[in-house]
Motif scaffolding. Sequence first.
Motif, mmCIF file in Angstrom:
data_model
loop_
_atom_site.group_PDB
_atom_site.id
_atom_site.type_symbol
_atom_site.label_atom_id
_atom_site.label_comp_id
_atom_site.label_asym_id
_atom_site.label_seq_id
_atom_site.Cartn_x
_atom_site.Cartn_y
_atom_site.Cartn_z
ATOM 1 N N THR A 257 0.823 -1.214 0.000
ATOM 2 C CA THR A 257 0.000 0.000 0.000
ATOM 3 C C THR A 257 0.856 1.262 0.000
ATOM 4 O O THR A 257 0.432 2.298 -0.518
ATOM 5 C CB THR A 257 -0.941 0.004 1.216
ATOM 6 O OG1 THR A 257 -0.179 -0.214 2.425
ATOM 7 C CG2 THR A 257 -2.000 -1.079 1.098
ATOM 8 N N SER B 175 1.901 1.681 -3.579
ATOM 9 C CA SER B 175 0.742 2.175 -4.309
ATOM 10 C C SER B 175 0.564 3.672 -4.095
ATOM 11 O O SER B 175 0.254 4.419 -5.040
ATOM 12 C CB SER B 175 -0.510 1.423 -3.864
ATOM 13 O OG SER B 175 -1.675 1.957 -4.446
ATOM 14 N N TYR C 139 0.776 6.485 -7.006
ATOM 15 C CA TYR C 139 -0.394 7.347 -7.194
ATOM 16 C C TYR C 139 0.002 8.820 -7.100
ATOM 17 O O TYR C 139 -0.404 9.638 -7.935
ATOM 18 C CB TYR C 139 -1.449 7.014 -6.145
ATOM 19 C CG TYR C 139 -2.728 7.808 -6.290
ATOM 20 C CD1 TYR C 139 -3.785 7.330 -7.045
ATOM 21 C CD2 TYR C 139 -2.881 9.037 -5.651
ATOM 22 C CE1 TYR C 139 -4.963 8.055 -7.179
ATOM 23 C CE2 TYR C 139 -4.046 9.778 -5.780
ATOM 24 C CZ TYR C 139 -5.077 9.283 -6.548
ATOM 25 O OH TYR C 139 -6.234 10.005 -6.671
ATOM 26 N N TYR D 16 6.207 1.434 -10.217
ATOM 27 C CA TYR D 16 5.398 0.686 -11.180
ATOM 28 C C TYR D 16 5.922 -0.741 -11.317
ATOM 29 O O TYR D 16 5.149 -1.704 -11.335
ATOM 30 C CB TYR D 16 5.435 1.412 -12.528
ATOM 31 C CG TYR D 16 4.502 0.849 -13.570
ATOM 32 C CD1 TYR D 16 3.296 1.477 -13.857
ATOM 33 C CD2 TYR D 16 4.830 -0.303 -14.294
ATOM 34 C CE1 TYR D 16 2.434 0.973 -14.833
ATOM 35 C CE2 TYR D 16 3.979 -0.823 -15.256
ATOM 36 C CZ TYR D 16 2.785 -0.181 -15.529
ATOM 37 O OH TYR D 16 1.935 -0.697 -16.488
ATOM 38 N N LEU E 200 5.284 -3.468 -8.388
ATOM 39 C CA LEU E 200 3.982 -4.124 -8.286
ATOM 40 C C LEU E 200 3.729 -4.936 -9.547
ATOM 41 O O LEU E 200 4.330 -4.682 -10.593
ATOM 42 C CB LEU E 200 2.874 -3.071 -8.129
ATOM 43 C CG LEU E 200 2.905 -2.197 -6.878
ATOM 44 C CD1 LEU E 200 1.842 -1.111 -6.974
ATOM 45 C CD2 LEU E 200 2.694 -3.021 -5.624
ATOM 46 N N SER F 53 -0.375 -2.148 -10.981
ATOM 47 C CA SER F 53 0.089 -0.786 -11.261
ATOM 48 C C SER F 53 -0.864 -0.064 -12.207
ATOM 49 O O SER F 53 -1.141 1.134 -12.043
ATOM 50 C CB SER F 53 1.495 -0.825 -11.857
ATOM 51 O OG SER F 53 2.414 -1.390 -10.945
ATOM 52 N N VAL G 64 -3.786 1.174 -10.269
ATOM 53 C CA VAL G 64 -3.476 2.366 -9.473
ATOM 54 C C VAL G 64 -3.562 3.614 -10.352
ATOM 55 O O VAL G 64 -4.130 4.643 -9.949
ATOM 56 C CB VAL G 64 -2.072 2.244 -8.845
ATOM 57 C CG1 VAL G 64 -1.679 3.551 -8.155
ATOM 58 C CG2 VAL G 64 -2.042 1.103 -7.833
ATOM 59 N N ASN H 135 -2.362 3.690 0.326
ATOM 60 C CA ASN H 135 -3.344 3.767 -0.760
ATOM 61 C C ASN H 135 -3.895 2.379 -1.072
ATOM 62 O O ASN H 135 -3.216 1.363 -0.906
ATOM 63 C CB ASN H 135 -2.711 4.359 -2.025
ATOM 64 C CG ASN H 135 -3.740 4.604 -3.116
ATOM 65 O OD1 ASN H 135 -4.804 5.171 -2.868
ATOM 66 N ND2 ASN H 135 -3.442 4.171 -4.325
ATOM 67 N N VAL I 5 -5.046 -0.980 -2.878
ATOM 68 C CA VAL I 5 -4.418 -1.847 -3.880
ATOM 69 C C VAL I 5 -5.468 -2.831 -4.371
ATOM 70 O O VAL I 5 -6.166 -3.461 -3.572
ATOM 71 C CB VAL I 5 -3.207 -2.601 -3.299
ATOM 72 C CG1 VAL I 5 -2.643 -3.581 -4.318
ATOM 73 C CG2 VAL I 5 -2.125 -1.623 -2.873
#
Length: 427
Positions: A23, A26, A30, A63, A66, A71, A74, A113, A115
């Motif tokens: 997270t 992420s 973001y 990027y 993940l 990605s 997101v 954030n 996921v």
Amino acid sequence: MRQVEKHVIKDGHEWFAYCVEVTTISRQLYNTAQFTQRQGFFYGWGTQTQAKLDALFKQDENYKSLPAKVSQLVLKQNADAWIAYYKALEVYRIEPTKFTGFPKAPSYVDDKNLVKFNNQAVGKREFSKGWVVPSMSPIKIPILPELKFEDLCEVRIVPRTGCFVIEIVYEISDNSNFFCSLNPQLNAAIDIGLDNLATIVFNDPTIQPIAVNGKPLKSDNQFYNKQIANKRGFLPNGRGTSKRIANIVRNRNNFVDSYLHQSTKMIMDEFLRLGVTHVSIGKNEQWKTHLNLGKRTNQNFTQIPHAKFLTMLTYKLERVGITVKVAEESYTSRALAIDWDIIPTYDSNNKVKHVFSGRRVKRAWYMSKNGFKIHADVNGALNIGRKSNPEGFDCLKSILRDRGCLVVHPRRITPLFKRVHAESRVA
């Protein structure tokens, strides 16, 4: 219809560290995309679509950390936020009364954030063995035996205060076995409140009204406020948070969610047993924005998530074939159902003072001009039914005037909790 299966991951769980890591990555991805979007918006270059964001940040370290599908989701979350913002601006220009203020541009994510793993990012081989395993993760959750891979929508890791929630979202088919047992003539109305979380009446006077006990929620919120105030006294300037405060918030939120789920399940079971087909629920827009009920009542009322309660109840009732209508409830607590008072609709531009035949004498009682008492919450629920579903409740018009035929005191029900005690350990 979609259904969500939730798994709470607390600190100390074997998956907690992974949830923190994924997270956080992420959030960084973001916010990196958000910086580009906000610069383009404020300097007039325009914002980017998901495809362009994907091309811009494909070589970004976050990027690559993940799975590619994760990605992309997101970046889609970021692009969708800006699309929603532009749509809100269009609606605001046409009808600004739908908003409490001018729409603000999407900002950065402060902490962790969300996921998402769609079904393409979930191992199909492990799923066939009875496990949900998101790509590149240690998470391994058993699935329901009847769940098919095509029904799986996504797996989400949602950051919460003091914990993470792993949500498995899947499609379910509507159960039509309940439809044959419903009574087309039986309607119900619900008045939302505080001490009585929901007061339920029926258009059949032989059925006693029901009141769902809301005092456990009220008591838990009061204890929560005392605990938070005590723990914040140990913080510098009384601000910020701590691990202990996060645990208190998590426990309170879990209790509220459990109580609401059990309450709505009890209501649904009761409606199915009786055969209710139509339910009217009263709710005013922005009813908690400008409250003036006193400091203590304001605190008690605003901390109970009535909107979440209505959402839970609505989807559970609609799932079994019961029609739900949520309508405004202005003046339903002041009009008298026994005398069949006319119930107007509130208009801020109309300064006419409406006069009704009865008056409130105590918290739980409403008295008519003839001295006849009726339970105040039952009176409000009957008026909601009359206002929202006049055809369904019109059959009570002649019966309500007969004092001997009206049950005025509701039957109170309280959700039952299964308390699990720790097992004693033998040294």
